[in-house]
Design a protein around this motif. Structure first.
Motif, short mmCIF file in Angstrom:
data_model
loop_
_atom_site.label_atom_id
_atom_site.label_comp_id
_atom_site.label_asym_id
_atom_site.label_seq_id
_atom_site.Cartn_x
_atom_site.Cartn_y
_atom_site.Cartn_z
N ALA A 73 0.84 -1.21 0.00
CA ALA A 73 0.00 0.00 0.00
C ALA A 73 0.87 1.26 0.00
N ALA A 74 1.94 1.25 0.78
CA ALA A 74 2.84 2.41 0.83
C ALA A 74 3.55 2.60 -0.50
N LYS A 75 3.93 1.51 -1.14
CA LYS A 75 4.61 1.61 -2.43
C LYS A 75 3.66 2.13 -3.52
N LEU A 76 2.43 1.66 -3.50
CA LEU A 76 1.44 2.16 -4.47
C LEU A 76 1.13 3.63 -4.22
N PHE A 77 1.03 4.00 -2.95
CA PHE A 77 0.81 5.41 -2.63
C PHE A 77 1.98 6.26 -3.13
N ALA A 78 3.19 5.80 -2.91
CA ALA A 78 4.37 6.56 -3.35
C ALA A 78 4.38 6.72 -4.87
N ALA A 79 3.99 5.68 -5.59
CA ALA A 79 3.94 5.77 -7.05
C ALA A 79 2.88 6.77 -7.50
N GLY A 80 1.71 6.70 -6.92
CA GLY A 80 0.64 7.64 -7.27
C GLY A 80 0.99 9.07 -6.88
N TYR A 81 1.60 9.22 -5.71
CA TYR A 81 1.98 10.56 -5.25
C TYR A 81 3.07 11.15 -6.14
N ALA A 82 3.98 10.32 -6.64
CA ALA A 82 5.02 10.81 -7.54
C ALA A 82 4.40 11.30 -8.85
N LEU A 83 3.45 10.57 -9.39
CA LEU A 83 2.76 11.01 -10.61
C LEU A 83 1.98 12.30 -10.36
N PHE A 84 1.28 12.33 -9.24
CA PHE A 84 0.54 13.52 -8.86
C PHE A 84 1.47 14.72 -8.71
N SER A 85 2.64 14.52 -8.14
CA SER A 85 3.59 15.61 -7.92
C SER A 85 4.08 16.19 -9.24
N GLY A 86 4.25 15.36 -10.25
CA GLY A 86 4.64 15.87 -11.56
C GLY A 86 3.57 16.79 -12.14
N ILE A 87 2.32 16.42 -11.94
CA ILE A 87 1.21 17.26 -12.43
C ILE A 87 1.15 18.56 -11.64
N VAL A 88 1.38 18.48 -10.33
CA VAL A 88 1.38 19.69 -9.50
C VAL A 88 2.48 20.64 -9.96
N PHE A 89 3.64 20.10 -10.32
CA PHE A 89 4.74 20.94 -10.79
C PHE A 89 4.35 21.69 -12.06
N VAL A 90 3.79 20.97 -13.02
CA VAL A 90 3.39 21.60 -14.29
C VAL A 90 2.29 22.64 -14.04
N ALA A 91 1.31 22.29 -13.21
CA ALA A 91 0.23 23.23 -12.91
C ALA A 91 0.75 24.46 -12.19
#
Length: 123
Positions: A73-91
């Motif tokens: 669960a922690a690994k899946l969260f980290a993967a999703g959060y990393a993808l989300f963080s890339g979108i936050v950077f662009v936004a």
């Protein structure tokens, strides 16, 4: 939201206020993202609060995780959060750059309109 191309250029003080609002919106987005990541790492990866903030900040800035993650669960969260963080950077970059790019293009358009001269018809 922004002035039309036929309107005059926004005064510097109003432009600075517009940029300030964009930076404030980015800070709010960044704070909410850091908070969500911190809670996620604390709950799912069972990290204490300081380590959760550190991991969330490192992922959000693109540096990568610090603490090893043991549960799926922690690994899946980290993967999703990393993808989300890339979108936050662009936004975030878009939020901050939009008024600056708009002003540049508006000034360019006004300058181009001033230099245009009507042609005389050669009939």
């Amino acid at each position: 939201m922004y002035e039309h191309n036929r309107q005059p250029l926004l005064p510097r003080r109003a432009f600075a206020s517009r940029v300030g609002r964009s930076v404030a919106a980015f800070a709010l987005l960044l704070s909410a993202s850091l908070g969500a990541g911190t809670v996620g790492y604390h709950v799912l990866a069972d990290l204490d609060w300081v380590d959760a903030v550190l991991n969330a900040a490192m992922i959000l800035t693109g540096m990568g995780p610090v603490s090893p993650l043991h549960s799926p669960a922690a690994k899946l969260f980290a993967a999703g959060y990393a993808l989300f963080s890339g979108i936050v950077f662009v936004a975030g970059v878009s939020l901050v750059m939009a008024p600056i790019v708009h002003r540049f293009l508006h000034r360019f358009h006004l300058g181009a309109a001033d230099t245009e001269r009507p042609r005389k018809d050669r009939g």
